[in-house]
Design a protein around this motif. Structure first.
Motif, PDB file in Angstrom:
ATOM      1  N   GLN A 487      30.101   3.172 -32.290  1.00 40.66           N
ATOM      2  CA  GLN A 487      30.921   4.281 -32.985  1.00 40.66           C
ATOM      3  C   GLN A 487      31.678   3.516 -34.381  1.00 40.66           C
ATOM      4  O   GLN A 487      31.944   4.161 -35.261  1.00 40.66           O
ATOM      5  N   LYS A 488      32.196   2.402 -34.068  1.00 38.96           N
ATOM      6  CA  LYS A 488      32.846   1.569 -35.172  1.00 38.96           C
ATOM      7  C   LYS A 488      31.979   1.200 -36.175  1.00 38.96           C
ATOM      8  O   LYS A 488      32.112   1.491 -37.401  1.00 38.96           O
ATOM      9  N   ASN A 489      30.640   0.720 -35.839  1.00 39.32           N
ATOM     10  CA  ASN A 489      29.605   0.510 -36.794  1.00 39.32           C
ATOM     11  C   ASN A 489      29.172   1.637 -37.657  1.00 39.32           C
ATOM     12  O   ASN A 489      28.889   1.635 -38.845  1.00 39.32           O
ATOM     13  N   TYR A 490      28.981   2.823 -36.881  1.00 37.01           N
ATOM     14  CA  TYR A 490      28.577   3.942 -37.581  1.00 37.01           C
ATOM     15  C   TYR A 490      29.543   4.811 -38.593  1.00 37.01           C
ATOM     16  O   TYR A 490      29.350   4.922 -39.567  1.00 37.01           O
ATOM     17  N   TYR A 491      31.006   4.444 -38.268  1.00 36.08           N
ATOM     18  CA  TYR A 491      31.996   4.906 -39.063  1.00 36.08           C
ATOM     19  C   TYR A 491      32.058   3.955 -40.174  1.00 36.08           C
ATOM     20  O   TYR A 491      32.328   4.600 -41.200  1.00 36.08           O
ATOM     21  N   ASN A 492      31.894   2.614 -40.073  1.00 41.21           N
ATOM     22  CA  ASN A 492      31.927   1.975 -41.311  1.00 41.21           C
ATOM     23  C   ASN A 492      30.835   2.162 -42.206  1.00 41.21           C
ATOM     24  O   ASN A 492      30.849   1.843 -43.393  1.00 41.21           O
ATOM     25  N   LYS A 493      29.849   2.601 -41.823  1.00 42.80           N
ATOM     26  CA  LYS A 493      28.494   2.867 -42.531  1.00 42.80           C
ATOM     27  C   LYS A 493      28.535   4.137 -43.204  1.00 42.80           C
ATOM     28  O   LYS A 493      28.046   4.480 -44.441  1.00 42.80           O
ATOM     29  N   THR A 494      29.153   5.173 -42.635  1.00 45.40           N
ATOM     30  CA  THR A 494      28.925   6.539 -43.029  1.00 45.40           C
ATOM     31  C   THR A 494      30.383   7.355 -43.311  1.00 45.40           C
ATOM     32  O   THR A 494      30.549   8.467 -43.737  1.00 45.40           O
ATOM     33  N   SER A 495      31.309   6.741 -42.656  1.00 45.21           N
ATOM     34  CA  SER A 495      32.771   7.376 -42.866  1.00 45.21           C
ATOM     35  C   SER A 495      32.917   8.519 -41.842  1.00 45.21           C
ATOM     36  O   SER A 495      33.703   9.428 -42.250  1.00 45.21           O
ATOM     37  N   THR A 496      32.038   8.712 -41.072  1.00 47.46           N
ATOM     38  CA  THR A 496      32.047   9.657 -40.219  1.00 47.46           C
ATOM     39  C   THR A 496      31.882   9.273 -38.730  1.00 47.46           C
ATOM     40  O   THR A 496      31.410   8.167 -38.651  1.00 47.46           O
ATOM     41  N   PHE A 497      32.188   9.999 -37.702  1.00 46.47           N
ATOM     42  CA  PHE A 497      32.040   9.745 -36.257  1.00 46.47           C
ATOM     43  C   PHE A 497      30.508  10.193 -35.902  1.00 46.47           C
ATOM     44  O   PHE A 497      30.180  11.473 -36.180  1.00 46.47           O
ATOM     45  N   PRO A 498      29.805   9.543 -34.988  1.00 44.63           N
ATOM     46  CA  PRO A 498      28.589   9.900 -34.680  1.00 44.63           C
ATOM     47  C   PRO A 498      28.547  10.985 -33.757  1.00 44.63           C
ATOM     48  O   PRO A 498      29.471  11.410 -33.097  1.00 44.63           O
ATOM     49  N   SER A 499      27.774  11.842 -33.947  1.00 47.48           N
ATOM     50  CA  SER A 499      27.206  12.931 -32.896  1.00 47.48           C
ATOM     51  C   SER A 499      26.391  12.656 -31.869  1.00 47.48           C
ATOM     52  O   SER A 499      25.771  11.672 -32.099  1.00 47.48           O
ATOM     53  N   VAL A 500      26.246  13.642 -31.096  1.00 46.28           N
ATOM     54  CA  VAL A 500      25.286  13.357 -29.860  1.00 46.28           C
ATOM     55  C   VAL A 500      23.735  12.896 -30.402  1.00 46.28           C
ATOM     56  O   VAL A 500      23.026  12.165 -30.097  1.00 46.28           O
ATOM     57  N   TYR A 501      23.539  13.522 -31.789  1.00 45.53           N
ATOM     58  CA  TYR A 501      22.157  13.476 -32.220  1.00 45.53           C
ATOM     59  C   TYR A 501      22.045  12.054 -32.984  1.00 45.53           C
ATOM     60  O   TYR A 501      21.115  11.502 -32.902  1.00 45.53           O
ATOM     61  N   SER A 502      23.150  11.504 -33.237  1.00 43.20           N
ATOM     62  CA  SER A 502      23.234  10.255 -33.544  1.00 43.20           C
ATOM     63  C   SER A 502      22.883   9.203 -32.706  1.00 43.20           C
ATOM     64  O   SER A 502      21.994   8.223 -32.885  1.00 43.20           O
ATOM     65  N   TYR A 503      23.512   9.285 -31.501  1.00 47.93           N
ATOM     66  CA  TYR A 503      23.160   8.499 -30.470  1.00 47.93           C
ATOM     67  C   TYR A 503      21.633   8.726 -29.960  1.00 47.93           C
ATOM     68  O   TYR A 503      20.969   7.579 -29.804  1.00 47.93           O
ATOM     69  N   GLN A 504      21.031   9.816 -29.918  1.00 50.13           N
ATOM     70  CA  GLN A 504      19.619  10.121 -29.807  1.00 50.13           C
ATOM     71  C   GLN A 504      18.755   9.336 -30.581  1.00 50.13           C
ATOM     72  O   GLN A 504      17.770   8.482 -30.009  1.00 50.13           O
ATOM     73  N   GLY A 505      18.878   9.345 -31.873  1.00 46.30           N
ATOM     74  CA  GLY A 505      18.266   8.811 -32.916  1.00 46.30           C
ATOM     75  C   GLY A 505      18.163   7.319 -32.675  1.00 46.30           C
ATOM     76  O   GLY A 505      17.172   6.655 -32.832  1.00 46.30           O
ATOM     77  N   TYR A 506      19.375   6.603 -32.496  1.00 45.96           N
ATOM     78  CA  TYR A 506      19.376   5.287 -32.252  1.00 45.96           C
ATOM     79  C   TYR A 506      18.701   4.753 -30.950  1.00 45.96           C
ATOM     80  O   TYR A 506      17.901   3.901 -31.098  1.00 45.96           O
ATOM     81  N   ASP A 507      18.783   5.343 -29.781  1.00 44.93           N
ATOM     82  CA  ASP A 507      18.303   5.154 -28.697  1.00 44.93           C
ATOM     83  C   ASP A 507      16.945   5.188 -28.798  1.00 44.93           C
ATOM     84  O   ASP A 507      16.035   4.468 -28.244  1.00 44.93           O
ATOM     85  N   GLN A 508      16.137   6.616 -29.146  1.00 50.59           N
ATOM     86  CA  GLN A 508      14.905   6.860 -29.263  1.00 50.59           C
ATOM     87  C   GLN A 508      13.971   5.740 -30.125  1.00 50.59           C
ATOM     88  O   GLN A 508      13.011   5.190 -29.712  1.00 50.59           O
ATOM     89  N   LEU A 509      14.670   5.382 -31.201  1.00 50.62           N
ATOM     90  CA  LEU A 509      13.905   4.613 -31.932  1.00 50.62           C
ATOM     91  C   LEU A 509      13.845   3.133 -31.642  1.00 50.62           C
ATOM     92  O   LEU A 509      13.132   2.422 -31.533  1.00 50.62           O
ATOM     93  N   LEU A 510      15.064   2.652 -31.040  1.00 57.73           N
ATOM     94  CA  LEU A 510      15.382   1.346 -30.439  1.00 57.73           C
ATOM     95  C   LEU A 510      14.381   1.215 -29.204  1.00 57.73           C
ATOM     96  O   LEU A 510      13.590   0.093 -29.032  1.00 57.73           O
ATOM     97  N   PHE A 511      14.315   2.312 -28.405  1.00 59.48           N
ATOM     98  CA  PHE A 511      13.566   2.249 -27.253  1.00 59.48           C
ATOM     99  C   PHE A 511      11.916   1.985 -27.586  1.00 59.48           C
ATOM    100  O   PHE A 511      11.314   1.174 -27.244  1.00 59.48           O
TER     101      PHE A 511
END
Length: 568
Positions: A487-511
Motif C-alpha cells: 500500500q505504501k509503495n503503491y501510494y508513493n507511485k500513484t498517489s492513490t490507494f490500491p483496489s483489489v484489482y491492484s493486488y490481483q495484478g501484482y500477485d498474478q504477474l508475480l506468480f
C-alpha cells in the motif's frame, strides 16, 4: 532480436588468448563476470559491470565487446536511450571492429522499436554480410508487419524501391486481400516482375522471427507479456473516475510486480492492448507479429474477444490467463489456458462441504441477488448441497431492502433450516439479512455468504463471529506487513490507494512470472508440484495442483481476531 550465441563463443575463445598474451587477467575476470550476468538475464547488473570497461581510459581487448553488450543489455531492458549512444561511441572508437554488422543490426532494432522506420531500414542496409539476411527479413516482418495501413506500407515501398522484403510484404498484402483493387493487382504484378517472387520463392509466408520460438523462447532472457484489457482510451482524458478503472488498477499492479521480478533477476516486457468485445479488433491483434511472440497473454475479458485470443494461444507456446473470470468452461479452449480465480463450481463445492461440517441438519434456504453471477452461484450451490444429501427448502431472489426482507423472509418458527446461503453483489443484503435474523432470535443460525453481500468497509463483519462464513477468493488481510508495504509503495507511485484489482495484478504477474522463469516449457508439471499460499503473496495464493483454475480455498471463517481459510 538476433541472439548471437556464436559471437559470445568466439569472444570467449579469442579474447582469452589476447588477454593471456597481455597478462590482463583482471580485465578478463571483470568481462566474464559481466557476460555471465548478461547470459543469465541480469541485464541491469551486466550494464553496471560493462560500463567501466567502456571508458576511454580503460581500453583493453574487451572494450568493444563491453560497448556492444552494454548496449545489448540496455536493449533487453528497453532502455534505448542508453543503448544507442553506446553503439555510436563503439562505431566512433572502433570503426574496423570485426563485428560491426551486429552493431548495425542492433541500431536498426532500436530504431524500429522507437518507431523510426526509415532510420532502421537505413541501418540494416549497411549490413553486407549475407548470413544476416534471414534475421533482417524477420526483423522487418516483425515490425513492418504490424503496420495495418496498407497505404502507409505501400508508400514505404516507394521510398525504398529496392528493398525486396518490403516489396514482398506489399505483394502479400495485395494477394491476401479479399477484393483487391484493380490498380493494386497491377502494382503486385509490377513488383513480381521486378523481384520475381513466384519463381524464386514461396510467398505464402515470410519468416516470423530469426529462429523458431521453441529454440529461443527460454534463452532470450526476458518474458513478453501481452495485456488485453478494456482500457477504453477514449475515456482516458476524462477527469472523473473511469468506468473501467479496474483495468488501470490491475495494470498498475502488473507494473509494480514487474519491478519486483526485476529485483529477482526476471525481466518482463509488458505490452498493453486496448481490447473490448469487438472480435475484429482482437483478430487484428492476433495478426500482429509482436503479439505472436508473447510468452503469456493476460485477458481478454469478454466472450467475443476471448474466443479469438484463445484460438491463437491454444496453438502457440504461450500461456493465457483470464484474471477475473470464474467460468470453468473457458478452460475447454486449450490446455494452456488458466483462470486466476476458482470457478463458481469449485467455490460452491467448498462452501457446501464446509457448511455440511458445521451443522447436522440437511435443510437450507438459498437467497441470491440481481446479477447473473449471483443466480449462477445460487444454482451451483443448490446442486452441490443436494449432491451431499441435503435439501433446498427454498431458493429466492432477494432485494437489498430491510422492509422487503421483513415481508418476504420467513420467520422459520416451525421449520428452521440448518443454515442459510446468500449470494449477492449489492453490498447491502448481507447486513440487512443477518440483522433481521437476529431480531427474530435466530442469532445462532449459520449463514454462508459471498463477501460481496456486505460492504466490508461499513459492516464490521467480525461482529457476526462464528455464525458467518464468507466466500471470498480475494480476501485482503490488512494486518499483513506485506500488504502494508505494498500500500505504501503503491501510494508513493500513484498517489492513490490500491483496489483489489491492484493486488490481483501484482500477485498474478508475480506468480506466473516466477513460474515461467523457473519451469519454462515444463510449466504444467511445475504448477502441479505444490500450492503457494498467502504467506508468499498478498492475497490468498495459488493452487494449480489439480486443475487449470486457481483452486485456493475460497471459504473463510472468523478465527480469533481475523478471517482465515477454513482448511487452516
Amino acid at each position: 532480436m538476433r541472439l548471437i550465441f556464436f559471437l559470445i563463443l568466439t569472444v570467449q575463445i579469442g579474447l582469452y588468448r589476447a588477454s593471456y598474451a597481455q597478462g590482463n587477467a583482471q580485465a578478463e575476470s571483470r568481462y566474464r563476470s559481466a557476460l555471465a550476468d548478461y547470459k543469465t538475464g541480469k541485464y541491469a547488473a551486466a550494464m553496471d559491470k560493462f560500463y567501466p570497461m567502456t571508458s576511454v581510459n580503460a581500453k583493453t581487448a574487451y572494450s568493444p565487446y563491453a560497448h556492444y553488450y552494454y548496449a545489448l543489455s540496455a536493449f533487453q531492458l528497453k532502455r534505448y536511450k542508453d543503448a544507442r549512444p553506446m553503439l555510436v561511441q563503439l562505431q566512433s572508437r572502433y570503426p574496423g571492429w570485426n563485428r560491426i554488422n551486429d552493431v548495425y543490426y542492433l541500431l536498426g532494432s532500436i530504431s524500429f522499436a522507437n518507431g523510426q522506420i526509415g532510420d532502421g531500414l537505413d541501418q540494416l542496409a549497411k549490413i553486407k554480410d549475407s548470413s544476416f539476411n534471414k534475421d533482417i527479413q524477420a526483423l522487418k516482418q516483425h515490425h513492418l508487419g504490424a503496420i495495418s495501413d496498407f497505404l502507409k506500407l505501400k508508400d514505404l515501398q516507394k521510398q525504398y524501391p529496392s528493398d525486396r522484403d518490403i516489396a514482398l510484404m506489399v505483394y502479400q498484402s495485395i494477394q491476401s486481400a479479399r477484393t483487391p483493387a484493380q490498380g493494386d493487382l497491377a502494382y503486385a504484378e509490377q513488383l513480381d516482375k521486378q523481384f520475381k517472387f513466384k519463381k524464386s520463392e514461396k510467398v505464402e509466408e515470410a519468416p516470423k522471427r530469426s529462429a523458431p520460438k521453441s529454440d529461443t523462447q527460454w534463452t532470450k532472457g526476458y518474458l513478453d507479456v501481452a495485456v488485453l484489457l478494456p482500457f477504453r482510451l477514449d475515456e482516458f482524458a476524462n477527469s472523473k473516475r473511469r468506468s473501467n478503472q479496474f483495468a488501470y488498477d490491475y495494470y498498475l499492479g502488473l507494473m509494480i510486480a514487474k519491478e519486483q521480478l526485476q529485483t529477482e533477476g526476471i525481466s518482463v516486457n509488458l505490452w498493453a492492448y486496448d481490447v473490448s468485445n469487438d472480435p475484429r479488433g482482437m483478430q487484428a491483434i492476433a495478426g500482429n507479429k509482436n503479439f505472436q511472440l508473447s510468452d503469456m497473454v493476460i485477458g481478454p475479458l469478454y466472450a467475443g474477444t476471448f474466443d479469438v485470443a484463445a484460438d491463437f494461444v491454444s496453438g502457440s507456446n504461450a500461456i493465457m490467463l483470464n484474471p477475473l473470470s470464474t467460468d470453468a468452461n473457458l478452460l475447454k479452449s486449450g490446455s494452456n489456458i488458466y483462470l486466476g480465480h476458482p470457478s463458481i463450481a469449485y467455490q460452491t463445492q467448498k462452501a457446501a462441504q464446509w457448511m455440511r461440517t458445521l451443522s447436522p441438519g440437511l435443510n437450507t434456504v438459498i437467497y441470491y441477488g440481481n446479477t447473473a453471477k449471483d443466480s449462477a452461484m445460487a444454482a451451483s450451490y443448490a446442486t452441490e448441497w443436494k449432491a451431499k444429501g441435503g435439501k433446498v427448502m427454498a431458493m429466492s431472489k432477494i432485494q437489498p431492502d430491510r422492509e422487503w426482507m421483513e415481508s418476504n423472509v420467513p420467520s422459520f418458527e416451525t421449520n428452521k433450516p440448518a443454515h442459510i446461503a446468500l449470494f449477492s453483489s449489492d453490498g447491502e443484503s448481507g447486513g440487512h439479512l443477518i440483522d433481521l435474523l437476529n431480531s427474530r432470535k435466530l442469532n445462532a443460525l449459520p449463514v454462508v455468504a459471498t463477501s460481496t453481500s456486505f460492504n466490508s468497509q461499513q459492516s464490521r463483519l467480525s461482529r457476526y463471529g462464528a455464525r458467518l462464513s464468507l466466500i471470498d477468493a480475494d480476501y485482503i488481510d490488512r494486518e499483513k506487513e506485506t500488504i502494508r508495504q505494498f500500500q505504501k509503495n503503491y501510494y508513493n507511485k500513484t498517489s492513490t490507494f490500491p483496489s483489489v484489482y491492484s493486488y490481483q495484478g501484482y500477485d498474478q504477474l508475480l506468480f506466473f512470472g516466477r513460474m515461467l522463469s523457473k519451469y519454462k516449457d515444463k510449466l504444467p508439471s511445475g504448477l502441479q508440484s505444490r500450492k503457494y499460499g498467502s504467506e508468499e503473496y498478498l492475497l490468498s495464493g495459488f493452487d494449480y495442483t489439480k486443475a487449470n483454475e486457481n483452486q485456493i480455498t475460497p471459504v473463510l471463517k472468523f478465527s480469533g481476531s481475523k478471517w482465515a481459510p477454513v482448511d487452516r
